[in-house]
Write a protein that holds these residues in place. Structure first.
Motif, mmCIF file in Angstrom:
data_model
loop_
_atom_site.group_PDB
_atom_site.id
_atom_site.type_symbol
_atom_site.label_atom_id
_atom_site.label_comp_id
_atom_site.label_asym_id
_atom_site.label_seq_id
_atom_site.Cartn_x
_atom_site.Cartn_y
_atom_site.Cartn_z
ATOM 1 N N LEU A 285 0.778 -1.080 -0.039
ATOM 2 C CA LEU A 285 0.188 0.117 0.042
ATOM 3 C C LEU A 285 1.012 1.046 -0.021
ATOM 4 C CD1 LEU A 285 -2.730 1.174 0.255
ATOM 5 C CD2 LEU A 285 -2.549 1.090 2.746
ATOM 6 N N VAL A 286 0.741 2.162 -0.884
ATOM 7 C CA VAL A 286 1.386 3.331 -1.105
ATOM 8 C C VAL A 286 0.186 4.456 -1.171
ATOM 9 C CG1 VAL A 286 3.285 4.721 -2.212
ATOM 10 C CG2 VAL A 286 3.315 2.342 -2.531
ATOM 11 N N THR A 287 0.554 5.549 -0.512
ATOM 12 C CA THR A 287 -0.335 6.453 -0.311
ATOM 13 C C THR A 287 0.088 8.029 -0.656
ATOM 14 O OG1 THR A 287 -0.470 7.306 2.003
ATOM 15 C CG2 THR A 287 -1.601 5.285 1.435
ATOM 16 N N CYS A 288 -0.582 8.873 -0.870
ATOM 17 C CA CYS A 288 -0.265 10.434 -1.183
ATOM 18 C C CYS A 288 -1.340 11.102 -0.909
ATOM 19 C CB CYS A 288 0.225 10.436 -2.443
ATOM 20 S SG CYS A 288 -0.862 10.418 -3.674
ATOM 21 N N SER A 289 -1.171 12.342 -0.526
ATOM 22 C CA SER A 289 -2.126 13.409 -0.325
ATOM 23 C C SER A 289 -2.832 13.700 -1.585
ATOM 24 C CB SER A 289 -1.625 14.854 -0.062
ATOM 25 O OG SER A 289 -0.850 14.600 1.318
ATOM 26 N N GLU A 290 -4.012 13.894 -1.704
ATOM 27 C CA GLU A 290 -5.247 14.134 -2.831
ATOM 28 C C GLU A 290 -4.396 15.264 -3.643
ATOM 29 O OE1 GLU A 290 -9.079 14.991 -1.816
ATOM 30 O OE2 GLU A 290 -8.555 16.554 -0.315
ATOM 31 N N ASP A 291 -3.764 16.120 -3.086
ATOM 32 C CA ASP A 291 -3.446 17.322 -4.056
ATOM 33 C C ASP A 291 -1.783 17.145 -4.430
ATOM 34 O OD1 ASP A 291 -2.116 17.668 -1.493
ATOM 35 O OD2 ASP A 291 -2.794 19.828 -1.609
ATOM 36 N N ASN A 292 -1.292 15.966 -4.264
ATOM 37 C CA ASN A 292 0.280 15.748 -4.500
ATOM 38 C C ASN A 292 0.324 15.074 -5.951
ATOM 39 O OD1 ASN A 292 2.686 15.183 -4.519
ATOM 40 N ND2 ASN A 292 2.956 14.432 -2.584
ATOM 41 N N THR A 293 0.304 15.740 -7.019
ATOM 42 C CA THR A 293 0.081 15.411 -8.136
ATOM 43 C C THR A 293 1.362 14.510 -8.717
ATOM 44 O OG1 THR A 293 -1.367 17.133 -8.929
ATOM 45 C CG2 THR A 293 -0.021 15.921 -10.682
ATOM 46 N N ALA A 294 2.739 15.192 -8.055
ATOM 47 C CA ALA A 294 3.803 14.561 -8.596
ATOM 48 C C ALA A 294 3.921 13.045 -7.672
ATOM 49 C CB ALA A 294 5.118 15.379 -7.931
ATOM 50 N N SER A 295 3.368 12.858 -6.628
ATOM 51 C CA SER A 295 3.576 11.687 -6.004
ATOM 52 C C SER A 295 2.513 10.563 -6.444
ATOM 53 C CB SER A 295 3.266 11.772 -4.469
ATOM 54 O OG SER A 295 3.722 10.696 -3.780
ATOM 55 N N ARG A 296 1.524 10.945 -6.817
ATOM 56 C CA ARG A 296 0.509 10.264 -7.712
ATOM 57 C C ARG A 296 1.119 9.609 -9.031
ATOM 58 N NH1 ARG A 296 -2.685 11.538 -11.706
ATOM 59 N NH2 ARG A 296 -2.542 13.594 -11.193
ATOM 60 N N LYS A 297 1.747 10.488 -9.766
ATOM 61 C CA LYS A 297 2.286 10.210 -10.762
ATOM 62 C C LYS A 297 3.506 9.246 -10.636
ATOM 63 C CE LYS A 297 1.245 14.279 -13.611
ATOM 64 N NZ LYS A 297 1.961 15.407 -14.281
ATOM 65 N N VAL A 298 4.207 9.333 -9.528
ATOM 66 C CA VAL A 298 5.323 8.279 -9.124
ATOM 67 C C VAL A 298 4.779 7.017 -8.971
ATOM 68 C CG1 VAL A 298 7.059 7.683 -7.435
ATOM 69 C CG2 VAL A 298 6.976 9.978 -8.439
ATOM 70 N N ILE A 299 3.690 6.940 -8.346
ATOM 71 C CA ILE A 299 2.934 5.622 -7.604
ATOM 72 C C ILE A 299 2.362 4.916 -9.131
ATOM 73 C CG2 ILE A 299 1.268 4.570 -6.467
ATOM 74 C CD1 ILE A 299 1.351 6.941 -4.357
ATOM 75 N N GLU A 300 1.775 5.665 -9.799
ATOM 76 C CA GLU A 300 1.122 5.145 -11.014
ATOM 77 C C GLU A 300 2.319 4.605 -12.186
ATOM 78 O OE1 GLU A 300 -1.587 8.172 -12.280
ATOM 79 O OE2 GLU A 300 -2.984 7.623 -10.896
ATOM 80 N N ALA A 301 3.211 5.431 -12.161
ATOM 81 C CA ALA A 301 4.376 4.912 -13.118
ATOM 82 C C ALA A 301 4.941 3.577 -12.598
ATOM 83 C CB ALA A 301 5.599 5.940 -12.769
ATOM 84 N N PRO A 313 -4.703 11.794 8.267
ATOM 85 C CA PRO A 313 -4.576 12.166 9.533
ATOM 86 C C PRO A 313 -3.698 13.446 9.963
ATOM 87 C CG PRO A 313 -3.177 10.280 9.046
ATOM 88 C CD PRO A 313 -4.119 10.585 8.006
ATOM 89 N N HIS A 314 -2.961 13.967 8.997
ATOM 90 C CA HIS A 314 -1.885 14.869 9.304
ATOM 91 C C HIS A 314 -2.406 16.314 8.624
ATOM 92 C CE1 HIS A 314 1.024 12.085 10.377
ATOM 93 N NE2 HIS A 314 0.628 11.224 9.313
ATOM 94 N N ARG A 315 -3.409 16.157 7.819
ATOM 95 C CA ARG A 315 -4.077 17.469 7.288
ATOM 96 C C ARG A 315 -5.710 17.459 7.486
ATOM 97 N NH1 ARG A 315 -1.834 18.142 1.576
ATOM 98 N NH2 ARG A 315 -3.180 19.985 1.504
#
Length: 330
Positions: A285-301, A313-315
């Motif tokens: 399981l890998v997660t990212c903030s909903e507005d973190n487009t860069a991290s989302r692209k990393v995971i999808e790649a 829980p942090h925001r």
């Protein structure tokens, strides 16, 4: 803080910032030019020949001026230093070039440390006879490193100074909260114990709400390409792919700002998946903030399959995106 291209009509304001920073932070330099002369220099020389970018929060707090092969100016207002502004401005120059040089005065120890921590290397030292200030200086060179050179290395004493330099530059190894100060303090108190914890040592960790919970088994790797690039960690609960509620995912990563947007996070995530497979996880399981487009692209790649959302829980009031990434076939 907003980074943007400077307008020509802001040249006087930037020139005044340049002059003030030199006077307050570099008092050993001779005051050779009047304010009007500095303004003329920026208006007629710097702006026509360079890209000038500023950090702006309603007031210009810092600026960088660069051109092909060279960074000519990087200045941050005294009251805004140690907030990552210089790192962000410098990253604007490095992300647009494959190699750059700059000069820094040898007596400017904070600048020397700043560039060394960001992968710049000293290649030439002078006695100052060639510059207007007659002040010994050093030429630093930076070259873009390819992600293919990236290694995942175990935290160690030999690399600890590079890690601490990144912390001092306000990089946080925790992407959810700023832990720079806490990390520096624990390293100062007992560096060996801190390294042992990073390398999978047992014990407890303190949550943001003050609760102490058992530390999960796992590994932390430092990203290394000849210089420190960030970290990536793997944590898990033995015998299951489930995780405690306080753990947002199996894998977390954080690249230093001056190495971002170069494919390092994508490469690091791919490199850690075999380690997850070795401990018996077929997916992570890998997660990212909903507005973190860069991290989302990393995971999808890396083949991440979207699995819904959960409260962050942090925001407060935001969600995090959940992805399952297969560890097989990587």
């Amino acid at each position: 803080m907003h980074l943007r291209r400077a307008r020509p009509d802001e040249s006087d304001e930037i020139a005044d910032l340049h002059r003030v920073v030199r006077q307050t932070c570099l008092p050993f330099l001779p005051d050779q030019h009047t304010p009007d002369q500095v303004r003329t220099f920026f208006r007629d020389r710097v702006f026509p020949s360079s890209e000038v970018w500023v950090a702006d929060d309603g007031v210009i707090r810092g600026f960088v001026a660069f051109r092909p092969d060279w960074v000519d100016h990087l200045y941050v207002a005294n009251e805004a230093q140690r907030r990552g502004i210089g790192s962000a401005l410098l990253a604007l120059a490095t992300e647009r070039h494959r190699a750059l040089s700059l000069w820094a005065f040898q007596r400017n120890a904070p600048a020397q440390r700043f560039y060394l921590a960001r992968g710049w290397r000293p290649v030439e030292h002078t006695d100052g006879s060639g510059n207007m200030e007659r002040e010994p200086d050093t030429r630093f060179v930076w070259r873009k490193a390819a992600p293919e050179r990236l290694q995942l290395v175990a935290p160690s004493r030999s690399l600890l100074p590079d890690y601490v330099s990144a912390l001092l530059a306000r990089w946080s190894p925790n992407s959810d909260r700023d832990t720079c100060g806490a990390e520096i303090a624990t390293i100062a108190a007992d560096a060996d114990a801190h390294l042992e914890a990073l390398n999978g040592g047992e014990g407890t960790i303190e949550l943001p709400d003050g609760r102490l919970v058992p530390r999960l088994p796992g590994r932390v790797f430092w990203l290394w390409d000849g210089g420190f690039c960030g970290n990536i960690g793997l944590r898990y609960a033995p015998g299951t792919e489930d995780l405690p509620a306080h753990v947002s995912g199996h894998i977390g990563y954080n690249v230093v700002p001056w190495k971002q947007r170069r494919g390092y996070a994508t490469r690091a995530l791919a490199m850690i998946l075999p380690h997850a497979r070795e401990i018996g996880l077929s997916r992570v399981l890998v997660t990212c903030s909903e507005d973190n487009t860069a991290s989302r692209k990393v995971i999808e790649a890396n083949g991440g399959v979207f699995a819904g959302t959960a409260p962050n829980p942090h925001r407060t009031g935001t969600d995090r995106l959940l992805y399952w990434v297969a560890t097989t076939g990587t």
